[in-house]
Enzyme design. Structure first.
Site, PDB file in Angstrom:
ATOM      1  N   LYS A  28      21.226 -16.557 -35.401  1.00 56.44           N
ATOM      2  CA  LYS A  28      21.292 -15.091 -35.415  1.00 56.44           C
ATOM      3  C   LYS A  28      22.645 -14.609 -35.938  1.00 56.44           C
ATOM      4  O   LYS A  28      22.736 -13.682 -36.746  1.00 56.44           O
ATOM      5  CB  LYS A  28      21.021 -14.555 -34.003  1.00 56.44           C
TER       6      LYS A  28
ATOM      7  N   CYS B  98      25.637  -4.392 -35.089  1.00 51.75           N
ATOM      8  CA  CYS B  98      25.348  -5.822 -35.227  1.00 51.75           C
ATOM      9  C   CYS B  98      26.169  -6.470 -36.323  1.00 51.75           C
ATOM     10  O   CYS B  98      26.959  -7.367 -36.072  1.00 51.75           O
ATOM     11  CB  CYS B  98      23.865  -5.992 -35.536  1.00 51.75           C
TER      12      CYS B  98
HETATM   13  N1  SAJ Z   1      24.781  -1.842 -46.013  1.00 52.37           N
HETATM   14  C1  SAJ Z   1      25.476  -1.724 -47.205  1.00 52.37           C
HETATM   15  N2  SAJ Z   1      24.945  -2.300 -48.328  1.00 52.37           N
HETATM   16  C2  SAJ Z   1      23.750  -2.950 -48.303  1.00 52.37           C
HETATM   17  C3  SAJ Z   1      23.049  -3.072 -47.083  1.00 52.37           C
HETATM   18  C4  SAJ Z   1      23.589  -2.505 -45.947  1.00 52.37           C
HETATM   19  O1  SAJ Z   1      26.557  -1.140 -47.264  1.00 52.37           O
HETATM   20  O2  SAJ Z   1      23.329  -3.418 -49.378  1.00 52.37           O
HETATM   21  C5  SAJ Z   1      25.351  -1.248 -44.783  1.00 52.37           C
HETATM   22  C6  SAJ Z   1      24.478  -0.155 -44.156  1.00 52.37           C
HETATM   23  O3  SAJ Z   1      24.694   1.076 -44.793  1.00 52.37           O
HETATM   24  C7  SAJ Z   1      24.946  -0.180 -42.733  1.00 52.37           C
HETATM   25  C8  SAJ Z   1      25.254  -1.660 -42.487  1.00 52.37           C
HETATM   26  O4  SAJ Z   1      25.387  -2.253 -43.769  1.00 52.37           O
HETATM   27  O5  SAJ Z   1      26.134   0.572 -42.565  1.00 52.37           O
HETATM   28  C9  SAJ Z   1      24.196  -2.397 -41.701  1.00 52.37           C
HETATM   29  O6  SAJ Z   1      22.897  -1.996 -42.108  1.00 52.37           O
HETATM   30  P1  SAJ Z   1      21.699  -3.019 -42.331  1.00 52.37           P
HETATM   31  O7  SAJ Z   1      20.518  -2.238 -42.739  1.00 52.37           O
HETATM   32  O8  SAJ Z   1      22.127  -4.107 -43.239  1.00 52.37           O
HETATM   33  O9  SAJ Z   1      21.500  -3.732 -40.921  1.00 52.37           O
HETATM   34  P2  SAJ Z   1      21.342  -3.210 -39.387  1.00 52.37           P
HETATM   35  O10 SAJ Z   1      22.676  -3.279 -38.733  1.00 52.37           O
HETATM   36  O11 SAJ Z   1      20.596  -1.934 -39.301  1.00 52.37           O
HETATM   37  O12 SAJ Z   1      20.390  -4.407 -38.806  1.00 52.37           O
HETATM   38  C10 SAJ Z   1      20.826  -5.756 -38.930  1.00 52.37           C
HETATM   39  C11 SAJ Z   1      19.660  -6.586 -39.506  1.00 52.37           C
HETATM   40  N3  SAJ Z   1      20.145  -7.893 -39.894  1.00 52.37           N
HETATM   41  C12 SAJ Z   1      19.913  -8.403 -41.136  1.00 52.37           C
HETATM   42  O13 SAJ Z   1      19.344  -7.773 -42.009  1.00 52.37           O
HETATM   43  C13 SAJ Z   1      20.394  -9.785 -41.399  1.00 52.37           C
HETATM   44  C14 SAJ Z   1      18.536  -6.698 -38.470  1.00 52.37           C
HETATM   45  O14 SAJ Z   1      17.514  -7.557 -38.941  1.00 52.37           O
HETATM   46  C15 SAJ Z   1      19.103  -7.229 -37.155  1.00 52.37           C
HETATM   47  O15 SAJ Z   1      18.092  -7.322 -36.160  1.00 52.37           O
HETATM   48  C16 SAJ Z   1      20.149  -6.250 -36.679  1.00 52.37           C
HETATM   49  O16 SAJ Z   1      21.215  -6.228 -37.649  1.00 52.37           O
HETATM   50  C17 SAJ Z   1      20.659  -6.727 -35.326  1.00 52.37           C
HETATM   51  O17 SAJ Z   1      20.280  -6.100 -34.333  1.00 52.37           O
HETATM   52  O18 SAJ Z   1      21.365  -7.743 -35.279  1.00 52.37           O
END
Ligand code: SAJ
Length: 416
Positions: free
Chosen positions: A220, A274
Site C-alpha cells: 500500500k 494519503c
Molecule cells: N495529482 C497531480 N497530478 C496527477 C494526479 C494527481 O497533481 O497526475 C494530485 C491531485 O491533484 C491531488 C493528489 O495528487 O492533489 C492526490 O490525488 P490522487 O487522485 O492521485 O489520489 P488520492 O489521494 O485521492 O487517492 C490515492 C489513491 N492512490 C493511488 O492512486 C495510488 C487511492 O487509490 C488510495 O486509496 C488513496 O490514495 C488512499 O487512501 O491511500
C-alpha cells in the site's frame, strides 16, 4: 458461525470505514460502526452522512433502514473487527523527520480488546507503516493473555486471527472502487488471510491476493509512493519547462505518445490524506535508502511556494492587483479542502499582501468562514490575474473571451 452472515464491528466511520460498513450491511452482515465523533454517530443512525462522497448517502440510508447498520460510541462483541482509523504523521525532533503516528490504531485495538473472544478476526484497513499489524497482535497479547495461550501474533495458529487489508479506493469513486478494485490481504498467518478473504469476497468483485502482513503494508505504501514520485517528475518538468519557455502540457502529451512512457500531470502540489503522507512512512523506516521517495515528497511539497512566487512576479506590474483563485479543493470535482495545496496557496497569498485575493470554490456551499468565497462570474469580472488551482468541471466551460485581458497562471493545464 456462518461466515457468510457475520456480526462485524467497524471502528472509524470516515471515508473508508463508513462505505465499508454500509457495503457489508447491505450484503446482509450485522454491522456496528464505532466512532468517537458523537455527531457522526447520530447522523449515521438517522440514515444520513457526515462526509461528502457520491451515492454514499443512498447506501447508508438503505443500510440503516435494513436494520443491518447501527452506529455507536462503544464497541460490542462480534465475529470480525475492522479498524479504519487515521494514520497521520507527526513531525520529529527539530521538525526534520516525519514519523508515522499509529496511536489511533493502538487506541482502537485497546478499545476492542475487552470484547474479543476465541476465533475472532481483526482486520486492519488503515494505511500503516510496516509492522503495524504485528503491533496489533502484541497489544492484544498484552491485554488479553487469556487469548494468547494459543499464541496471538505468532506465525502459528492463533485464537484471534489478525490480517491487514489496505484500503485502495479513490475519493470521489469510493463505492465503485470498493466493489471493483483488486485487494491485497496480508495475514499474521495463513488462516487469518483466508478468513479475511472470505469476508471481502462477499462484496468485492476484484481479485483478492494473499500474502504476509508486512508485504501487504509495504504494498500500500509503495502504491501511493509510486504515484507521488511520478507526480513529482511531472511537477519538476513543469518548473523546468517554465524556465525554458516550453508548454509542459503539450510536451507531456507528446512524450506520452511513446508506447512505454506515461507521465502524469503537474499541478500546484500534492494534496489529500494519503499520497502526501504515506511515502514518509517508507522514509522513516529506511531513511538512508529511500532517497528518491524523500526527494519526490520534497519536490511536491515545494510546488505551492513556486506557484506563489510565480503570482508575485506577475503581480509586480499591477498597482493594486486582484488575484482570482479558481478552486480550493485538493483535486478536481470534490469538496475536500483538507491537506489541499490550493488552500495553502490561497492562505499564503492572502498573508503575503501581494494583492486582493478573490477565491472561488463551486463545491463548497456552507460552513466555510475562513475567508469570503466568490461566484465564478464575479471573479472573472474583477480579477487581473487568474490563478487556476483546481481543474473543476465548472471551470472548463469558461468563455475564453473573458480571459483576454487577464494574466493567466494555470497550474492544472485547464487552458492548455
Ligand atoms: N495529482 C497531480 N497530478 C496527477 C494526479 C494527481 O497533481 O497526475 C494530485 C491531485 O491533484 C491531488 C493528489 O495528487 O492533489 C492526490 O490525488 P490522487 O487522485 O492521485 O489520489 P488520492 O489521494 O485521492 O487517492 C490515492 C489513491 N492512490 C493511488 O492512486 C495510488 C487511492 O487509490 C488510495 O486509496 C488513496 O490514495 C488512499 O487512501 O491511500
Amino acid at each position: 458461525m456462518n461466515k457468510n452472515r457475520q456480526k462485524i464491528v467497524v471502528v472509524g466511520l470516515g471515508y473508508i470505514g463508513l462505505p465499508t460498513a454500509s457495503m457489508l450491511a447491505t450484503k446482509g452482515h450485522q454491522v456496528l460502526g464505532v466512532d468517537v465523533n458523537e455527531a457522526a454517530v447520530n447522523t449515521i443512525n438517522s440514515g444520513k452522512i457526515h462526509i461528502v462522497e457520491p451515492d454514499l448517502d443512498i447506501l447508508v440510508r438503505s443500510a440503516v433502514n435494513s436494520g443491518n447498520l447501527r452506529a455507536s460510541l462503544v464497541s460490542e462483541q462480534a465475529d470480525t473487527f475492522i479498524l479504519a482509523v487515521p494514520t497521520p504523521f507527526k513531525t520529529g525532533a527539530g521538525g526534520a523527520q516525519k514519523i508515522p503516528d499509529i496511536s489511533y490504531i493502538e487506541t482502537a485495538t485497546r478499545d476492542i480488546a475487552p470484547y474479543l473472544v476465541e476465533g475472532n478476526l481483526v482486520i486492519l484497513e488503515s494505511t500503516s507503516p510496516v509492522g503495524t499489524t504485528e503491533r496489533i497482535g502484541q497489544i492484544i497479547a498484552e491485554l488479553r493473555p487469556d487469548l494468547t495461550s494459543s499464541r496471538v501474533s505468532t506465525q502459528n495458529s492463533t485464537s484471534v486471527h489478525i490480517a491487514h487489508c489496505p484500503e485502495r479506493v479513490l475519493p470521489g469513486h469510493i463505492l465503485r472502487e470498493l466493489v471493483d478494485n483488486d485487494r491485497i490481504i496480508g495475514g499474521l498467518d495463513k488462516i487469518s488471510a483466508e478468513r479475511a478473504r472470505d469476508l471481502y469476497k462477499t462484496f468485492c468483485n476484484g481479485g483478492i491476493y494473499l500474502t504476509d502482513s508486512r508485504t501487504a503494508e509495504m504494498a500500500k505504501l509503495v502504491e501511493n509512493s509510486s504515484r507521488d514520485v511520478n507526480i513529482a517528475f511531472a511537477n519538476e518538468l513543469s518548473m523546468i519547462c517554465d524556465k525554458l519557455g516550453i508548454n509542459v502540457w503539450e510536451l507531456i502529451g507528446l512524450a506520452n505518445k511513446h508506447p512505454r512512457v506515461n507521465i502524469l500531470q503537474p499541478g500546484p502540489g500534492v494534496g489529500g490524506h494519503c499520497i502526501a503522507v504515506d511515502p514518509w512512512f517508507i522514509v522513516a523506516a529506511a531513511p538512508d535508502d529511500a532517497r528518491l521517495i524523500r526527494m519526490a515528497r520534497e519536490v511536491n511539497d515545494a510546488k505551492p511556494h513556486w506557484v506563489l512566487e510565480k503570482v508575485r512576479a506577475k503581480a509586480a506590474r499591477f498597482k493594486n492587483p486582484v488575484i482570482g483563485c479558481l478552486g480550493l479543493a485538493f483535486k478536481a470535482n470534490i469538496d475536500d479542502l483538507r491537506e489541499s495545496p490550493a488552500m495553502a496557496i490561497s492562505r499564503d497569498l492572502i498573508k503575503s499582501g501581494i494583492g486582493r485575493v478573490m477565491n472561488c470554490e463551486p463545491n463548497v456551499h456552507a460552513d466555510f468562514d475562513e475567508f469570503p468565497l466568490y461566484e465564478l462570474a464575479e471573479v472573472l469580472k474583477e480579477a487581473d490575474i487568474l490563478l487556476v488551482l483546481v481543474d473543476h468541471e465548472e471551470f472548463h466551460g469558461i468563455d475564453r473571451e473573458l480571459l483576454k485581458e487577464k494574466v493567466l497562471i494555470d497550474t492544472r493545464g485547464l487552458w492548455r
